[in-house]
Design a protein around this motif. Structure first.
Motif, PDB file in Angstrom:
ATOM      1  N   LEU A   1      39.606  36.529  38.547  1.00 13.97           N
ATOM      2  CA  LEU A   1      38.568  36.877  39.516  1.00 13.97           C
ATOM      3  C   LEU A   1      37.417  37.648  38.891  1.00 13.97           C
ATOM      4  CD1 LEU A   1      40.639  37.967  42.664  1.00 13.97           C
ATOM      5  CD2 LEU A   1      39.108  36.005  42.506  1.00 13.97           C
ATOM      6  N   THR A   2      37.740  38.519  37.940  1.00 13.43           N
ATOM      7  CA  THR A   2      36.731  39.450  37.435  1.00 13.43           C
ATOM      8  C   THR A   2      36.300  39.195  35.997  1.00 13.43           C
ATOM      9  OG1 THR A   2      38.381  41.034  36.625  1.00 13.43           O
ATOM     10  CG2 THR A   2      37.680  41.240  38.935  1.00 13.43           C
ATOM     11  N   GLY A   3      37.169  38.562  35.205  1.00 14.11           N
ATOM     12  CA  GLY A   3      36.873  38.394  33.787  1.00 14.11           C
ATOM     13  C   GLY A   3      36.992  39.684  33.004  1.00 14.11           C
ATOM     14  N   LEU A   4      37.628  40.706  33.603  1.00 14.83           N
ATOM     15  CA  LEU A   4      37.750  42.006  32.952  1.00 14.83           C
ATOM     16  C   LEU A   4      39.184  42.253  32.493  1.00 14.83           C
ATOM     17  CD1 LEU A   4      35.688  44.130  35.508  1.00 14.83           C
ATOM     18  CD2 LEU A   4      34.915  43.308  33.277  1.00 14.83           C
ATOM     19  N   GLU A   5      39.334  43.261  31.642  1.00 14.49           N
ATOM     20  CA  GLU A   5      40.664  43.677  31.212  1.00 14.49           C
ATOM     21  C   GLU A   5      41.363  44.352  32.390  1.00 14.49           C
ATOM     22  OE1 GLU A   5      42.729  46.361  27.668  1.00 14.49           O
ATOM     23  OE2 GLU A   5      40.536  46.071  27.742  1.00 14.49           O
ATOM     24  N   VAL A   6      42.641  44.046  32.567  1.00 18.79           N
ATOM     25  CA  VAL A   6      43.382  44.507  33.745  1.00 18.79           C
ATOM     26  C   VAL A   6      44.598  45.317  33.318  1.00 18.79           C
ATOM     27  CG1 VAL A   6      44.623  43.813  35.843  1.00 18.79           C
ATOM     28  CG2 VAL A   6      42.674  42.460  35.030  1.00 18.79           C
ATOM     29  N   GLU A   7      44.856  46.389  34.046  1.00 25.21           N
ATOM     30  CA  GLU A   7      46.085  47.159  33.861  1.00 25.21           C
ATOM     31  C   GLU A   7      46.802  47.242  35.200  1.00 25.21           C
ATOM     32  OE1 GLU A   7      46.661  51.729  33.704  1.00 25.21           O
ATOM     33  OE2 GLU A   7      46.446  51.099  31.607  1.00 25.21           O
ATOM     34  N   VAL A   8      48.072  46.838  35.244  1.00 27.06           N
ATOM     35  CA  VAL A   8      48.879  46.876  36.460  1.00 27.06           C
ATOM     36  C   VAL A   8      50.090  47.767  36.199  1.00 27.06           C
ATOM     37  CG1 VAL A   8      50.317  45.550  38.043  1.00 27.06           C
ATOM     38  CG2 VAL A   8      48.140  44.608  37.266  1.00 27.06           C
ATOM     39  N   ARG A   9      50.317  48.730  37.079  1.00 24.55           N
ATOM     40  CA  ARG A   9      51.426  49.673  36.887  1.00 24.55           C
ATOM     41  C   ARG A   9      52.192  49.866  38.181  1.00 24.55           C
ATOM     42  NH1 ARG A   9      49.697  55.262  34.755  1.00 24.55           N
ATOM     43  NH2 ARG A   9      51.947  55.455  34.596  1.00 24.55           N
ATOM     44  N   ARG A  10      53.522  49.951  38.047  1.00 27.77           N
ATOM     45  CA  ARG A  10      54.372  50.333  39.182  1.00 27.77           C
ATOM     46  C   ARG A  10      54.526  51.847  39.166  1.00 27.77           C
ATOM     47  NH1 ARG A  10      59.244  46.068  39.923  1.00 27.77           N
ATOM     48  NH2 ARG A  10      60.015  47.838  41.123  1.00 27.77           N
ATOM     49  N   LEU A  11      54.308  52.479  40.311  1.00 29.39           N
ATOM     50  CA  LEU A  11      54.399  53.934  40.393  1.00 29.39           C
ATOM     51  C   LEU A  11      54.993  54.345  41.735  1.00 29.39           C
ATOM     52  CD1 LEU A  11      50.880  54.990  39.072  1.00 29.39           C
ATOM     53  CD2 LEU A  11      53.045  55.404  37.922  1.00 29.39           C
ATOM     54  N   PRO A  12      55.711  55.458  41.753  1.00 26.15           N
ATOM     55  CA  PRO A  12      56.139  56.004  43.045  1.00 26.15           C
ATOM     56  C   PRO A  12      54.908  56.376  43.868  1.00 26.15           C
ATOM     57  CG  PRO A  12      57.274  57.081  41.222  1.00 26.15           C
ATOM     58  CD  PRO A  12      56.163  56.277  40.631  1.00 26.15           C
ATOM     59  N   ARG A  13      55.012  56.303  45.170  1.00 28.22           N
ATOM     60  CA  ARG A  13      53.844  56.578  46.011  1.00 28.22           C
ATOM     61  C   ARG A  13      53.334  58.002  45.822  1.00 28.22           C
ATOM     62  NH1 ARG A  13      57.816  55.756  50.280  1.00 28.22           N
ATOM     63  NH2 ARG A  13      58.753  57.724  50.879  1.00 28.22           N
ATOM     64  N   GLU A  14      54.252  58.914  45.440  1.00 30.28           N
ATOM     65  CA  GLU A  14      53.829  60.297  45.279  1.00 30.28           C
ATOM     66  C   GLU A  14      52.810  60.458  44.148  1.00 30.28           C
ATOM     67  OE1 GLU A  14      56.885  59.269  45.557  1.00 30.28           O
ATOM     68  OE2 GLU A  14      57.605  60.177  47.418  1.00 30.28           O
ATOM     69  N   GLU A  15      52.823  59.532  43.197  1.00 23.82           N
ATOM     70  CA  GLU A  15      51.916  59.655  42.060  1.00 23.82           C
ATOM     71  C   GLU A  15      50.613  58.884  42.249  1.00 23.82           C
ATOM     72  OE1 GLU A  15      53.638  58.866  38.237  1.00 23.82           O
ATOM     73  OE2 GLU A  15      55.616  59.507  38.880  1.00 23.82           O
ATOM     74  N   LEU A  16      50.716  57.690  42.826  1.00 22.23           N
ATOM     75  CA  LEU A  16      49.579  56.783  42.776  1.00 22.23           C
ATOM     76  C   LEU A  16      48.362  57.301  43.531  1.00 22.23           C
ATOM     77  CD1 LEU A  16      48.581  54.131  41.695  1.00 22.23           C
ATOM     78  CD2 LEU A  16      49.465  52.994  43.714  1.00 22.23           C
ATOM     79  N   PHE A  17      48.578  58.043  44.596  1.00 23.26           N
ATOM     80  CA  PHE A  17      47.447  58.448  45.416  1.00 23.26           C
ATOM     81  C   PHE A  17      46.939  59.853  45.107  1.00 23.26           C
ATOM     82  CE2 PHE A  17      49.736  55.364  48.216  1.00 23.26           C
ATOM     83  CZ  PHE A  17      48.821  54.341  48.071  1.00 23.26           C
ATOM     84  N   HIS A  18      47.468  60.493  44.064  1.00 14.79           N
ATOM     85  CA  HIS A  18      47.039  61.855  43.749  1.00 14.79           C
ATOM     86  C   HIS A  18      45.522  61.934  43.537  1.00 14.79           C
ATOM     87  CE1 HIS A  18      51.040  63.944  42.418  1.00 14.79           C
ATOM     88  NE2 HIS A  18      51.065  63.514  43.666  1.00 14.79           N
ATOM     89  N   ASP A  19      44.997  61.056  42.697  1.00 14.53           N
ATOM     90  CA  ASP A  19      43.564  61.119  42.400  1.00 14.53           C
ATOM     91  C   ASP A  19      42.743  60.884  43.661  1.00 14.53           C
ATOM     92  OD1 ASP A  19      44.123  61.620  39.784  1.00 14.53           O
ATOM     93  OD2 ASP A  19      43.790  59.563  39.103  1.00 14.53           O
ATOM     94  N   HIS A  20      43.164  59.922  44.476  1.00 15.68           N
ATOM     95  CA  HIS A  20      42.432  59.623  45.711  1.00 15.68           C
ATOM     96  C   HIS A  20      42.423  60.829  46.642  1.00 15.68           C
ATOM     97  CE1 HIS A  20      41.047  57.596  49.319  1.00 15.68           C
ATOM     98  NE2 HIS A  20      42.145  57.974  49.937  1.00 15.68           N
ATOM     99  N   LEU A  21      43.579  61.453  46.829  1.00 14.29           N
ATOM    100  CA  LEU A  21      43.667  62.565  47.770  1.00 14.29           C
ATOM    101  C   LEU A  21      43.033  63.830  47.219  1.00 14.29           C
ATOM    102  CD1 LEU A  21      47.287  61.949  49.099  1.00 14.29           C
ATOM    103  CD2 LEU A  21      45.129  61.465  50.260  1.00 14.29           C
TER     104      LEU A  21
END
Length: 292
Positions: free
Chosen positions: A108-128
């Motif tokens: 879709l983007t032609g960009l380098e992609v990083e996909v990671r599995r994380l517990p929910r407690e970690e993934l939204f830290h930066d957002h919150l």
């Protein structure tokens, strides 16, 4: 264990402050279906909320997607959930593996992609951290960030829809609460024994029947709902502005920046207090109507 039995029916017109990544500022979602507008809302605007709802319902880990933009670096762009069989689920359906999920974004983007599995407690830290740090580590944060009171039920509705369309069973405590039977027999209220009609000095009949009074009270609470909605949008806008300022200038020691951040935080708190006052007044009116 918390209950996640909220639901909605019909349509919901949503106004997205700043628009989706596809540029839409208004979308209309229809219960029971996943079409282009639902995909845009939960794929290009509110994927975090949908993924968090599915994770809370199932206990599954989250999957975060980052893209590498030249000159900008890695940026988080999407969230989904990982199923026990190694697939990935989001508003677009089932992706057979993490690799297949990542490949979709590469194409879709032609960009380098990083996909990671994380517990929910970690993934939204930066957002919150840039929105409301008080919600960090709260698994139900996604039910507490919207002033529009429809939204938590709407997130739950589409979380169930994505899960069931992919062949997964929704846990019993996350199924919609039963609704009253619309065809059920209801006992009509007894006729009022105190209803009398008088006339005011201007010649207009004065409302004195219980039914009329309740109708006026119900109308006032409908208006109160509108006030809550308007205040909710204002609180959300203030919070998002504060978050954007914090993301680009939160580390600055410049007095104007710090003043702006402080004022937007104060504005959001004030609006939330006003919402509490309106909600309390609305509740008092309901109590009075019930006592009649």
């Amino acid at each position: 264990m918390w209950r996640l039995d909220g639901d909605f029916e019909g349509t919901a017109e949503l106004h997205i402050l700043g628009g989706t990544s596809a540029g839409s500022e208004t979308l209309t979602l229809t219960s029971g279906q996943i079409g282009p507008q639902e995909e845009e809302f939960f794929g290009q605007s509110h994927c975090h909320w949908l993924a968090a709802a599915m994770s809370c319902m199932t206990g599954w880990e989250l999957v975060g997607v980052k893209l590498y933009y030249p000159g900008q670096g890695w940026t988080a762009v999407h969230t989904a959930v990982a199923t026990p069989d190694g697939a990935v689920l989001d508003i677009y359906g089932r992706h057979d593996s993490l690799d297949a999920f990542a490949e979709r974004y590469r194409k879709l983007t032609g960009l380098e992609v990083e996909v990671r599995r994380l517990p929910r407690e970690e993934l939204f830290h930066d957002h919150l951290t840039t929105t409301d740090s008080r919600l960090i580590d709260d698994p139900l944060w996604w039910t507490r960030t919207d002033s529009d009171r429809r939204m938590p039920a709407l997130y739950q509705h589409y979380a169930r829809l994505v899960l069931t369309k992919a062949g997964h069973e929704v846990p019993e405590h996350c199924r919609p609460a039963p609704q009253p039977d619309a065809n059920g027999t209801q006992t009509p209220p007894p006729p009022s024994t105190t209803a009398t009609t008088t006339t005011t000095a201007g010649g207009t009949p004065a409302m004195s029947s219980i039914e009329e009074i309740r109708a006026v009270l119900a109308g006032s609470n409908e208006q109160a709902e509108g006030v809550l909605g308007a205040l909710g949008q204002a609180a959300q806008a203030a919070s998002e502005i504060q978050g954007r300022l914090h993301s680009v200038a939160g580390g600055s020691s410049q007095a104007p920046v710090q003043e702006a951040l402080s004022l937007y935080a104060e504005l959001r708190d004030t609006v939330e207090k006003l919402m509490g006052m309106v909600a309390a007044a609305r509740s008092a009116v309901e109590t009075y109507a019930t006592s009649l």
